[in-house]
Design an enzyme around this catalytic site. Structure first.
Site, PDB file in Angstrom:
ATOM      1  N   ASP A 244       0.845  -1.178   0.021  1.00 42.52           N
ATOM      2  CA  ASP A 244      -0.093  -0.027  -0.013  1.00 42.52           C
ATOM      3  C   ASP A 244       1.027   1.445   0.100  1.00 42.52           C
ATOM      4  OD1 ASP A 244      -2.693   1.381   0.349  1.00 42.52           O
ATOM      5  OD2 ASP A 244      -1.769   1.987   2.226  1.00 42.52           O
ATOM      6  N   GLU A 281       1.486   0.053  -4.928  1.00 45.58           N
ATOM      7  CA  GLU A 281       0.749   1.055  -5.083  1.00 45.58           C
ATOM      8  C   GLU A 281       1.679   2.316  -4.920  1.00 45.58           C
ATOM      9  OE1 GLU A 281      -3.131   3.576  -3.560  1.00 45.58           O
ATOM     10  OE2 GLU A 281      -2.051   2.603  -2.313  1.00 45.58           O
TER      11      GLU A 281
END
Length: 576
Positions: A244, A281
């Site tokens: 993330d 990401e």
């Protein structure tokens, strides 16, 4: 008896492990500064620092009573894995399917999700990507406020439930990817600062002080995060990790944390003799993220491509607010650029950021970008959590699916997308701290009222109805028009697998023609043409060569020499 150990440099005088109400003193480890160790009976346990309150183990493998309760040992060797013959598969050429365990089914458990795996097999995807499963307060949440980075959320089924899910997926030929969060921990249940310098004020992130990757004590913090990552891949047999928001991993050291992590994962892949991978990401638009370490890169396998999503979203919906503004000026041109060059922002100005952004992406590496029409972020971070299907009919949805699934990227779907789910996917929490719950509620309302929404329109994250609205309706795939869209997704995935030109990752080989005013676009993929009509009326789309056969279509396609005749909202894959 078992040996307990903990890194607790913040303890000045003593560290104890409490098991069954009895305290046992731990000794300093002379070989490892800041570490304490010692023997005590096996059972639920907690650490006490300098006589303070009982705290869960930072490396706790299980939190049966929630993030604040005592920890419990897990014997990973005791799980009986099936002889599936699964040896993993690499990411290139695969199709991913992102899902949230808590809302994929009404029960919201690993076991219930397992019972829906046949749907994914029939759909044709290769990997299930699970949103985070680390413990968080309450029962319901997205998972990005998790703590205890080595443990599994108990309401989902705990460690045993995750292993059974992975085992079942592998038996059906599906790999499993897990979303992990290294850039911050949740605001509730995070006891790491009591143990040592897990965070630093040298850098600040949207969540406050940064995870300590480069200040004093950062060697142990990096080892903590890497150890957690390897545990998922080793003990749970996860095939890959999605990382993330890696742009929030502030690290000024010569060897970046991501480079160190990717090296450790590659070594584990060799040791276990199966492919393992990392997907980032990243908001940086930097090819360094996926460049090989020996070439000065960080060595990750792939990264999400928000640029492609934003271009496709604006082309289909006409939205132009916020970061969509740069793409909405000429949306078909933006789609064409991302399909053939990867990044839209590749060094030019980003008006949303008020500066130049990004650099060119290597043309041979299209598979290193994940392409998608929807994700949990792009749906759930909208005020109402409305999917793109809330405002589009089946035709434009089918067109978007075709552009994703015939792209040079690694495609990813978001749960329910394949049948045009009408259920929203909203932001929901279940914070047990009333002050935190109210702060989240008011913060969400404040955020969207600043963008023109009425406070009463914004769903309350703490309201049980919010999570209930977000659960998939599994009767929809059997009904029109959802069944037709589902059949189209299945067709596209089969085509991608059967026709190598439709998955060729060479961006330089992709040619896109379009008419911004007439709203048609055609993507050249070897001898194939993916022709899309997003206009309000019928369109004649030039193919550049005589169309020999309509391989697949949604909405109908007529071939007339070098022209494809498409009705409004139609898409076709044509062989020339």
């Amino acid at each position: 008896m078992r040996t307990y150990e903990v890194w607790a440099p913040a303890a000045a005088e003593r560290v104890e492990v409490e098991v069954g109400g009895e305290r046992h003193a731990l000794a300093r480890d002379g070989a490892r500064p800041g570490w304490w160790h010692g023997g005590a009976p096996t059972g639920d346990y907690a650490f006490r620092l300098d006589g303070g309150p009982p705290l869960p183990d930072p490396r706790s493998p299980r939190q049966p009573y929630g993030p604040d309760g005592p920890s419990r040992p897990v014997d990973h060797a005791a799980f009986s894995w099936s002889r599936t013959g699964w040896r993993g598969r690499p990411l290139p050429g695969a199709v991913l399917y992102e899902l949230h365990i808590g809302t994929f089914t009404a029960a919201g458990t690993f076991q219930a999700a397992t019972e829906r795996l046949d749907h994914l097999v029939e759909l044709g995807v290769d990997f299930v990507e699970l949103m985070p499963v680390c413990p968080f307060p309450g029962r319901h949440g997205w998972g990005y406020d998790g703590v205890s980075l080595w443990a599994v959320h108990e309401p989902y089924g705990g460690p045993e439930g995750l292993k059974r899910f992975v085992d079942a997926a592998h038996r059906k030929g599906l790999g499993v990817v897990l979303d992990v969060v290294h850039n911050h921990l949740g605001p509730s249940g995070n006891h790491l600062p009591r143990f040592g310098p897990y965070f630093t004020d040298r850098h600040h992130t949207p969540w406050g002080s940064a995870v300590n990757l480069d200040a004093p004590g950062s060697d142990e913090v990096r080892d903590y995060l890497i150890g957690s990552a390897l545990a998922w891949l080793r003990d749970y047999r996860i095939d890959g990790l999605r990382l993330d928001a890696v742009h929030a991993l502030a690290d000024d050291r010569a060897v970046h944390f991501l480079e160190q992590l990717s090296g450790a994962v590659d070594r584990l892949a060799v040791a276990t003799n199966r492919p393992l991978f990392l997907v980032a990401e990243s908001d940086l638009n930097s090819p360094r993220t996926t460049a090989p370490r020996e070439a000065g890169g960080q060595g990750l396998t792939a990264q999400w491509s928000d640029d492609f999503h934003h271009a496709l979203h604006t082309a289909l919906t006409g939205e132009s607010q916020g970061y969509y503004g740069d793409f909405a000026r000429a949306p078909l041109a933006a789609v064409a650029k991302t399909l053939s060059r990867g990044f839209f922002h590749d060094g030019g100005r980003s008006s949303f950021r008020g500066r130049g952004h990004g650099r060119p992406f290597p043309p041979a590496g299209g598979h290193r970008l994940l392409g998608y029409l929807q994700t949990h972020d792009q749906v759930g971070n909208r005020a109402l959590g409305d999917r793109i299907s809330a405002g589009l009919g089946p035709g434009p949805l089918a067109a978007g699916a075709a552009l994703v699934l015939t792209s040079p990227f690694t495609p990813m779907l978001f749960m329910g997308e394949e049948w045009g789910a009408t259920t929203p996917w909203q932001y929901f929490t279940d914070h047990t701290d009333p002050d935190l719950a109210e702060a989240v509620r008011q913060g969400r309302r404040r955020e969207f009222t600043e963008h023109g929404w009425q406070a009463g329109e914004v769903p309350d994250p703490q309201e049980p109805a919010t999570v209930l609205r977000s659960v998939l309706d599994w009767t929809e795939p059997r009904r029109a028009p959802h069944a037709g869209l589902l059949a189209w997704y299945r067709t596209l995935i089969r085509l991608r697998r059967a026709r190598p030109e439709l998955s060729d990752p060479d961006l330089a080989a992709v040619r896109v023609e379009y008419d911004e005013a007439a709203r048609w676009l055609v993507v050249h993929r070897g001898p194939y043409r993916v022709a899309v009509n997003l206009g309000p009326g019928a369109a004649e789309v030039p193919l550049g060569a005589a169309g020999r056969e309509t391989v697949a279509s949604f909405g109908g396609c007529g071939l007339d020499g070098t022209v494809a005749r498409l009705a409004a909202g139609s898409v076709a894959v044509v062989r020339t």
